[in-house]
Design an enzyme around this catalytic site. Structure first.
Site, PDB file in Angstrom:
ATOM      1  N   ASP A  82       0.853  -1.183   0.000  1.00  3.60           N
ATOM      2  CA  ASP A  82       0.000   0.000   0.000  1.00  3.60           C
ATOM      3  C   ASP A  82       0.893   1.239   0.000  1.00  3.60           C
ATOM      4  O   ASP A  82       1.898   1.296   0.713  1.00  3.60           O
ATOM      5  CB  ASP A  82      -0.894  -0.019   1.241  1.00  3.60           C
ATOM      6  CG  ASP A  82      -2.054   0.947   1.131  1.00  3.60           C
ATOM      7  OD1 ASP A  82      -1.797   2.164   1.018  1.00  3.60           O
ATOM      8  OD2 ASP A  82      -3.204   0.497   1.171  1.00  3.60           O
ATOM      9  N   HIS A  92     -10.161  -5.234  -3.665  1.00  4.06           N
ATOM     10  CA  HIS A  92      -8.809  -5.297  -3.104  1.00  4.06           C
ATOM     11  C   HIS A  92      -8.886  -5.624  -1.615  1.00  4.06           C
ATOM     12  O   HIS A  92      -9.680  -5.038  -0.880  1.00  4.06           O
ATOM     13  CB  HIS A  92      -8.026  -3.994  -3.344  1.00  4.06           C
ATOM     14  CG  HIS A  92      -8.702  -2.754  -2.866  1.00  4.06           C
ATOM     15  ND1 HIS A  92      -9.761  -2.163  -3.520  1.00  4.06           N
ATOM     16  CD2 HIS A  92      -8.463  -1.945  -1.796  1.00  4.06           C
ATOM     17  CE1 HIS A  92     -10.135  -1.069  -2.899  1.00  4.06           C
ATOM     18  NE2 HIS A  92      -9.375  -0.920  -1.821  1.00  4.06           N
ATOM     19  N   HIS A 134      -7.178  -5.622   2.002  1.00  6.05           N
ATOM     20  CA  HIS A 134      -6.147  -5.017   2.843  1.00  6.05           C
ATOM     21  C   HIS A 134      -5.576  -6.085   3.769  1.00  6.05           C
ATOM     22  O   HIS A 134      -6.318  -6.826   4.420  1.00  6.05           O
ATOM     23  CB  HIS A 134      -6.735  -3.879   3.684  1.00  6.05           C
ATOM     24  CG  HIS A 134      -7.066  -2.660   2.907  1.00  6.05           C
ATOM     25  ND1 HIS A 134      -6.150  -1.656   2.660  1.00  6.05           N
ATOM     26  CD2 HIS A 134      -8.213  -2.268   2.303  1.00  6.05           C
ATOM     27  CE1 HIS A 134      -6.721  -0.700   1.956  1.00  6.05           C
ATOM     28  NE2 HIS A 134      -7.970  -1.037   1.720  1.00  6.05           N
TER      29      HIS A 134
END
Length: 230
Positions: free
Chosen positions: A119, A188, A190
């Site tokens: 990220d 997506h 995390h």
């Protein structure tokens, strides 16, 4: 955190987000309720963690309002456009998966249909994103047939942590932001670790049993429940 989700760190002022939240519906899911809810405005019970509030801005606790306010702005401002051509041409995650973003290095991944990368604004010492190569919508669009890919995304997340010398898999957080609180419409996951070292804002942004974040396990449970009910 993912691209537009940086707004969550910088914007903590309260905003009127209940219209979008109610319009999107509520995630729901077994095992997500809270005990001993406090009374809300006019004696109404406070909404549960997956319940869209009906009492206006006062229905949330201050911390939840701050995080969800940032997420609500994020959903309006940071989302990748979906018009003007094929989704893959508009989507930054599709470009990353096709290796068209030289500034983003792809990490080793055991599945050809998934990619993994760091990220750009990490919310924890380890913060990775696991993304399908093929464009897929956000987590709310998934059906029971997508359970295997969610499980594979979790496998990739755990593997990348272990390859980066983090082995305490009981101290991790993996999940998705629930619409309209997601910055990019491409699915997506995390992957954050250690969860015990999340900072104040990260604890809000990736808060379990909140209106805006659902863990991977809760998403799978929800999809299984929907399948059984259909």
């Amino acid at each position: 955190m993912a691209w537009g989700e940086a707004a969550l760190r910088n914007r903590t002022r309260e905003a009127d987000i209940w219209g979008p939240a109610v319009a999107e519906g509520r995630p729901g899911g077994a095992g997500c309720g809270r005990q001993g809810e406090a009374a809300g405005p006019a004696g109404r019970p406070r909404p549960g963690p997956w319940e869209a509030p009906g009492g206006g801005r006062g229905a949330m606790a201050g911390e939840e309002a701050a995080a969800a306010a940032g997420a609500g702005q994020l959903g309006a401002e940071g989302k990748e456009p979906g018009s003007g051509g094929p989704e893959g041409q508009q989507c930054v995650f599709c470009r990353i998966a096709r290796r068209e973003e030289p500034g983003t290095a792809l990490l080793p991944c055991q599945y050809e249909d998934l990619v993994c990368f760091r990220d750009i604004r990490p919310g924890a010492p380890h913060h990775y994103l696991v993304v399908p190569v093929e464009h897929m919508g956000n987590c709310k669009t998934l059906k029971s047939e997508h359970i295997p890919i969610v499980k594979r995304m979790m496998e990739v997340g755990k593997s990348v942590l272990q390859r980066n010398n983090f082995n305490d898999l009981n101290d991790i957080r993996m999940g998705f932001h629930w619409p309209p609180f997601c910055s990019i419409s491409h699915l997506h996951l995390h992957v954050l670790a250690p969860a015990s070292q999340l900072g104040f804002l990260s604890r809000l942004i990736y808060r379990i049993n909140s209106y805006w974040f659902i863990t991977a396990e809760q998403l799978i449970e929800r999809l299984q429940t929907e399948n059984a009910a259909s």
